[in-house]
Design an enzyme around this catalytic site. Structure first.
Site, short mmCIF file in Angstrom:
data_model
loop_
_atom_site.label_atom_id
_atom_site.label_comp_id
_atom_site.label_asym_id
_atom_site.label_seq_id
_atom_site.Cartn_x
_atom_site.Cartn_y
_atom_site.Cartn_z
N ARG A 181 32.76 43.59 49.07
CA ARG A 181 33.54 43.09 48.59
C ARG A 181 33.24 43.54 47.44
O ARG A 181 33.61 43.81 46.09
CB ARG A 181 33.51 41.52 47.26
CG ARG A 181 34.11 40.81 46.64
CD ARG A 181 32.90 39.34 46.18
NE ARG A 181 33.82 38.99 45.02
CZ ARG A 181 33.78 39.59 43.46
NH1 ARG A 181 33.27 40.67 43.38
NH2 ARG A 181 34.64 38.69 42.25
N LYS A 229 31.03 38.42 37.52
CA LYS A 229 32.84 37.75 37.99
C LYS A 229 33.56 37.27 36.94
O LYS A 229 32.33 36.71 36.29
CB LYS A 229 32.23 37.30 39.40
CG LYS A 229 34.09 36.37 39.38
CD LYS A 229 33.80 35.76 41.48
CE LYS A 229 35.62 35.73 41.45
NZ LYS A 229 36.27 34.31 41.30
N SER A 263 36.15 29.95 49.42
CA SER A 263 35.95 28.92 47.62
C SER A 263 36.27 27.76 48.03
O SER A 263 37.89 28.01 47.32
CB SER A 263 36.16 30.58 46.90
OG SER A 263 35.17 31.27 47.30
N1 3NM Z 1 32.10 34.10 43.17
P1 3NM Z 1 25.96 37.03 41.31
S1 3NM Z 1 30.26 34.03 41.97
C1 3NM Z 1 31.86 36.52 44.08
O1 3NM Z 1 32.07 31.43 42.03
C2 3NM Z 1 31.12 35.04 43.21
O2 3NM Z 1 33.13 31.50 43.37
C3 3NM Z 1 31.75 32.54 42.46
O3 3NM Z 1 27.60 37.01 41.46
C4 3NM Z 1 32.65 31.44 41.97
O4 3NM Z 1 25.26 36.87 42.78
C5 3NM Z 1 30.62 35.54 42.20
O5 3NM Z 1 26.21 38.51 40.50
C6 3NM Z 1 29.89 36.11 41.88
O6 3NM Z 1 25.90 36.15 39.81
C7 3NM Z 1 28.67 36.75 42.15
#
Ligand code: 3NM
Length: 218
Positions: free
Chosen positions: A45, A145, A116
């Site tokens: 990503r 994000k 998603s």
């Molecule tokens: N998608 P971390 S949250 C890529 O809610 C991504 O769909 C999300 O990163 C969603 O593990 C997210 O550091 C970030 O929190 C995840």
């Protein structure tokens, strides 16, 4: 790679997602350490401030893909369908705001398609559109994000499962070691993690501890 639903569920257990901007050291080293710790699936990503583009992005993708191949870890590309096709990745992951899933499916054939979803309606639509698995989030607050939706917690996964949806599901967003269990208990097949592994001083140990938490929760 055309994985059966059962194999997809198994490979979602500890899904490591990252790009160069998420790493504190060389992404190839981080990936190797995470694999040594037991990750079961990887998503490239390459997004956010300072993300690589063009030739550099392709080159990094190939390098990380080769590491995954050596260890039999399926390699998924976030968003960039052309890149996934060009390097013959095992699958793609798209968000609600990305390309139309039906068009993506036509392009990728039997490769893995992850979508998603943030609620029951999006989950149902993603399944109609041919998703092989769902990424449901954000489970918890995350600063990885910037454009995240409202945090509704693992409850969303419970609601999806209560509606008799059996598709493989991975929870994502803000999942740390002590939170992984709640996500599995809610009905997920695994957890998708960026920072808890990529920003750890010891990605191998972080992955090992997360995998242990997930396995204990089933
Ligand atoms: N998608 P971390 S949250 C890529 O809610 C991504 O769909 C999300 O990163 C969603 O593990 C997210 O550091 C970030 O929190 C995840």
């Amino acid at each position: 790679m055309n994985l059966s639903e059962k194999r997809i569920k198994e490979s979602l257990k500890l899904y490591f997602v990252m790009g160069s901007v998420n790493c504190l050291k060389d992404p190839a080293t981080v990936l190797q350490e995470a694999i040594a710790g037991g990750i079961t699936l990887f998503q490239f990503r390459e997004k956010g401030n300072g993300a690589k583009t063009g030739y550099e992005k392709i080159s990094l993708a190939k390098k990380l893909q080769a590491i995954c191949k050596q260890h039999d870890i399926p390699f998924i590309v976030n968003d960039d369908i052309d890149l996934a096709l060009q390097i013959d990745a095992d699958g793609v992951h798209i968000g609600q705001e990305d390309e139309d899933p039906l068009k993506v499916r036509k392009k990728i054939g039997s490769k893995i398609l992850g979508i998603s979803a943030h609620n029951l309606e999006e989950a149902q639509k993603a399944i109609e559109h041919g998703a092989d698995y769902l990424g449901v989030g954000p489970m918890y607050f995350t600063s990885t994000k910037t454009d995240i939706r409202e945090v509704k917690g693992p409850e969303v996964i419970k609601i999806i499962r209560m509606n008799d949806i059996q598709i493989p599901i991975v929870g994502i967003g803000g999942i740390k070691q002590n939170l992984a269990r709640n996500v599995i208990k809610a009905g997920a097949d695994g957890v998708a993690i960026i920072s808890a592994i990529s920003q750890s001083p010891d990605p191998k140990l972080a992955a090992k501890q997360l995998l242990n938490e997930v396995e204990m929760a089933f």
